[in-house]
Motif scaffolding. Structure first.
Motif, PDB file in Angstrom:
ATOM      1  N   VAL A 142      67.322 -88.646  33.285  1.00 55.29           N
ATOM      2  CA  VAL A 142      66.432 -87.623  32.737  1.00 55.29           C
ATOM      3  C   VAL A 142      65.529 -88.282  31.700  1.00 55.29           C
ATOM      4  N   ILE A 198      61.833 -87.591  28.902  1.00 54.35           N
ATOM      5  CA  ILE A 198      60.821 -86.736  28.292  1.00 54.35           C
ATOM      6  C   ILE A 198      59.465 -87.380  28.594  1.00 54.35           C
ATOM      7  N   THR A 213      60.640 -91.166  26.617  1.00 50.28           N
ATOM      8  CA  THR A 213      61.986 -91.754  26.500  1.00 50.28           C
ATOM      9  C   THR A 213      62.812 -91.262  27.678  1.00 50.28           C
ATOM     10  N   PHE A 214      63.953 -91.904  27.908  1.00 50.96           N
ATOM     11  CA  PHE A 214      64.781 -91.519  29.060  1.00 50.96           C
ATOM     12  C   PHE A 214      66.205 -91.987  28.850  1.00 50.96           C
ATOM     13  N   ARG A 223      54.511 -81.642  26.286  1.00 50.96           N
ATOM     14  CA  ARG A 223      55.646 -82.507  26.610  1.00 50.96           C
ATOM     15  C   ARG A 223      56.681 -81.694  27.357  1.00 50.96           C
ATOM     16  N   ALA A 224      57.439 -82.357  28.205  1.00 50.84           N
ATOM     17  CA  ALA A 224      58.500 -81.673  28.935  1.00 50.84           C
ATOM     18  C   ALA A 224      59.601 -82.657  29.265  1.00 50.84           C
ATOM     19  N   LEU A 225      60.777 -82.099  29.484  1.00 46.22           N
ATOM     20  CA  LEU A 225      61.912 -82.908  29.921  1.00 46.22           C
ATOM     21  C   LEU A 225      62.094 -82.665  31.413  1.00 46.22           C
ATOM     22  N   GLY A 226      62.487 -83.683  32.141  1.00 45.65           N
ATOM     23  CA  GLY A 226      62.719 -83.491  33.567  1.00 45.65           C
ATOM     24  C   GLY A 226      63.551 -84.610  34.143  1.00 45.65           C
ATOM     25  N   GLY A 264      63.267 -77.351  39.111  1.00 45.40           N
ATOM     26  CA  GLY A 264      62.821 -77.932  37.856  1.00 45.40           C
ATOM     27  C   GLY A 264      61.823 -79.045  38.094  1.00 45.40           C
ATOM     28  N   LEU A 265      61.425 -79.664  37.003  1.00 48.17           N
ATOM     29  CA  LEU A 265      60.406 -80.713  37.057  1.00 48.17           C
ATOM     30  C   LEU A 265      61.056 -82.047  37.413  1.00 48.17           C
ATOM     31  N   TYR A 289      55.112 -76.251  25.560  1.00 50.55           N
ATOM     32  CA  TYR A 289      56.005 -76.062  26.698  1.00 50.55           C
ATOM     33  C   TYR A 289      57.431 -76.153  26.176  1.00 50.55           C
TER      34      TYR A 289
END
Lengths: 229, 393, 116
Positions: free
Chosen positions: C62, C64, C44-45, C72-75, C105-106, C17
């Motif tokens: 935000v 991950i 992590t954030f 994995r994705a960032l949101g 977005g996520l 992703y």
């Protein structure tokens, strides 16, 4: 005083004093924030005037308007105005001003940092809000921003409320307000400093030393162009 | 490939351009480097490094503009854009041009005027290098990526906020001796972290990173003149050779990297540069790393091979990376205090090392270095260029 | 199921992703879409303060995450006190407005929270 002058002058009222405090800056230097006296305005004016030539970050507009406000205070043409100064070893590093509109309402005028990169402006603005809310005991302070830096600092960091119906004395854009609730919510992360100021430090802050004009311009512009460039 | 030498260096002071345009800034640095090289207008090829002129200054075709401004006709010219590693890329391409024998001389100048826009817009502009759908739309900025990296890195290796502040304190102190630095202001642990005032003095930008963990937004330019050995010998200048360069890439979206505490492209780029130079990290006497965020100086010092992984902060704490220590890092002040005009940075790092190798670094001169190293970090580590430079004779 | 999809490599099964046609793990071309859904774990954030003009908030959070599929994705995180390793569930909502364009977005929240 002539009869005409009596008409032109606003009534004299002593605002409650702002007790001086000191702040340890990132550099380790100790900045004293204290109230300026009306008779000290002539010491401040040349530095403010010098900044009217700096077209960066709205220094020129802010300085020109502050000059007029301070001169108006000195010559008794603005009612219930005050000015707080930031001093490091007695040298002027910034100033803020405003006035009391009514027992409930304060008006924030301007914030000028003469040294940059050490959050002098943020500390001084916080001191101004502290003065209105905690010492003038006002319910709210009307604020407008003339520069993007001001907007970001005040409107977003303090979460100010919009006051579209209010015509701020500085005119222009939307008015915002710092309420007592917002102030006390933000106080822990935005308002710092210690009281009382130790005697040795206060002694050095007794007399305001203005900044030399070329040093001041260099401090606020950080221009890369060299003389021979 | 034949050897490439640096015979001219020049740069503007970093800071704010004021009424100087991007072309003015580039010209100033380039003219200084050409003057230093003593070749007159005899340059065959020009490479201009820049990231944001199209967005920030509404300018394109900087290579041609530079030739025109300096009257270098009919030199070949192009613009090199590789994010914050544009400068390193342009020096590398210049070295390849000379090394291949295609040209004997090349001018490489990198510059940026970022203060043409507000700080908000500048941060947003740099963020356009993040992954458009998977990162940028979320409001992710470079500090945000660095913050997420720092949180994991600090947890894993026991790096504290004090260690990060030590990088800032050291680099601000170093910049006091660099007249070209953007920020000339020392800072203290007390004011940055330990006093109650720290919440205002040094607020969070992207937790756990604070304001003084981030480089400033700067304007400025830096330039080098590259040439063949024959030209370098004729010039009578000290012989500073580009002994090795290395470049490597990594995934665009940071979340795709298996170990989010690794900077794989730094490791590979450094290994390649050392291999080409026939050197090892222990040979390096002075290094310029890409400390756009304090955590990056620590992490890169390990990935480049100077310290074991997880021990960079200990070396820092012991003073090994200060001037006079085992390996002085960012004697110039680094991106943290010299400033970071993105397109200029990779070139400025090479200028700094060349000055030390030539013994022309003034008050901050490191004693008789022979080998220097630079790391120019593009994206959030998705494109990295490293150099090993050596003094001959 | 979200409108966001990852890809699975037809040759080696590696999940990516944003979706990839060419697999990063084995180098072969050809993949199938799979939805980004189900439980995810926080990797992590950060709380980000100096935001672009598109944001009026003082800060945003935000992070991950890693889905059970391995993607994995960032949101954005709709969580007050995030902790690394915590379990999260995913939903889609607006994340940014640029001009008149709103981008979705996520978002991630504690499982069981009412989606914002």
């Amino acid at each position: 005083m002539s009869q005409l002058e009596e008409i032109l002058r606003p009534p004299e009222k002593d605002l409650p004093p702002y007790p001086a405090k000191y702040i340890v800056l990132a550099s380790g230097e100790r900045m004293v924030i204290r109230q300026a006296r009306r008779e000290e305005v002539p010491i401040l004016l040349p530095d403010v005037a010098a900044l009217t030539t700096v077209d960066r970050d709205y220094y020129d507009i802010v300085a020109a308007r502050t000059y007029a406000e301070l001169l108006g205070w000195l010559r008794h043409r603005v009612r219930d105005e005050y000015c707080l100064v930031g001093l490091v070893d007695g040298v002027l590093v910034g100033l803020v001003n405003g006035r009391s509109l009514s027992p409930r309402i304060g008006v924030s005028y301007h914030t000028i940092a003469m040294r940059r990169g050490l959050r002098v402006g943020a500390h001084l603005f916080a001191a101004k809000m502290e003065y209105h809310i905690e010492y003038l005991n006002q319910q709210e302070v009307y604020i407008v921003a003339e520069s993007p830096i001001g907007f970001r600092r005040w409107m977003i960091e303090y979460g100010l409320e919009k006051r579209p119906q209010v015509h701020h004395e500085l005119g222009g854009v939307m008015s915002w307000a710092l309420t007592r609730d917002l102030y006390f919510e933000a106080k822990d992360r935005l308002v710092v400093g210690e009281r009382p100021v130790p005697d040795d430090l206060m002694e050095k802050a007794k007399v305001i030393t203005p900044v030399e004009e070329d040093v001041l311009i260099k401090q606020v512009t950080a221009r890369i162009r060299q003389a021979e460039g | 490939m034949r050897d490439t030498y640096i015979i001219g260096v020049g740069m503007t002071k970093f800071g704010r351009a004021g009424d100087w345009t991007l072309i003015d800034v580039l010209e100033y640095a380039a003219a200084r480097a050409l003057e230093d090289a003593g070749l007159g207008e005899n340059v065959e090829s020009v490479f201009v490094a820049n990231m944001g002129a199209g967005i920030l200054n509404r300018l394109s075709g900087l290579g041609s503009a530079m030739v025109d401004r300096l009257c270098l006709f009919p030199a070949a010219a192009e613009t090199v854009e590789n994010g914050p590693a544009s400068g390193g890329s342009a020096v590398k391409i210049g070295a390849m041009a000379v090394g291949s024998g295609a040209v004997d001389t090349a001018l490489v100048v990198g510059g940026e005027v970022m203060r043409a826009v507000t700080g908000w817009e500048a941060t947003d502009f740099v963020a356009t290098l993040t992954h458009p759908e998977a990162e940028y739309i979320y409001g992710v900025t470079l500090p945000a990526l660095a913050g997420m990296f720092a949180r994991l890195y600090m947890d894993k290796y026991g790096v504290t906020p004090e260690h990060l502040a030590m990088v800032a304190i050291k680099n601000h102190e170093n910049a006091m001796k660099n007249p070209d630095a953007h920020i000339q202001q020392t800072v203290t642990m007390e004011g940055l972290l330990h006093r109650p005032e720290a919440v205002v003095n040094n607020p969070y930008v992207a937790e756990p990173l604070r304001m003084f963990d981030c480089c400033p937004v700067s304007d400025g330019a830096a330039a080098v003149v590259l040439c063949s050995r024959e030209v370098a010998e004729r010039s009578g200048k000290p012989l500073v050779r580009i002994a090795g360069f290395g470049q490597a890439t990594d995934t665009h979206a940071v979340h795709e990297r298996e170990d989010p505490t690794e900077l794989a492209a730094v490791r590979t780029a450094a290994e390649r540069a050392f291999a080409m130079a026939g050197r090892k990290p222990a040979d390096v006497d002075v290094a310029e790393l890409h400390d756009a965020f304090t955590i990056l100086e620590i992490a890169q010092s390990e990935e480049a091979g100077f310290f074991e992984r997880g021990t960079g902060h200990i070396a820092l704490e012991k003073g090994e990376t200060r001037p006079g220590g085992r390996l002085p890092i960012n004697v110039s002040g680094g991106l943290k205090a010299r400033g970071h005009p993105v397109g200029a940075t990779g070139v400025a790092q090479v200028v700094e090392i060349a000055r030390h190798l030539r013994g022309e670094a003034g008050e901050r001169q490191i004693e008789k270095p022979r080998v220097g190293f630079t790391c120019n970090f593009g994206g959030f580590g998705n494109n990295v260029v490293c150099f090993v430079l050596e003094r001959e004779g | 199921m979200t409108a966001f999809t990852a890809s699975v490599c037809r040759s080696c099964g590696a999940v990516a992703y944003p979706p990839r046609r060419r697999c990063r793990a084995c180098g072969k071309t050809g993949s199938d879409p799979v939805p980004l859904e189900g439980k995810a774990t926080l990797v992590t954030f950060t709380r980000v303060y100096n935001l672009s003009l598109a944001f009026e908030e003082r800060y945003i959070t935000v992070g991950i995450v890693e889905f059970q599929s391995g993607a994995r994705a960032l949101g954005r995180l709709a969580v007050d006190e995030p902790e690394i390793g915590m379990e999260l569930s995913c939903y889609v909502a607006p994340v940014r407005t640029v001009g008149y364009e709103t981008y979705e977005g996520l978002w991630f929240e504690r499982p069981g929270s009412p989606a914002a």
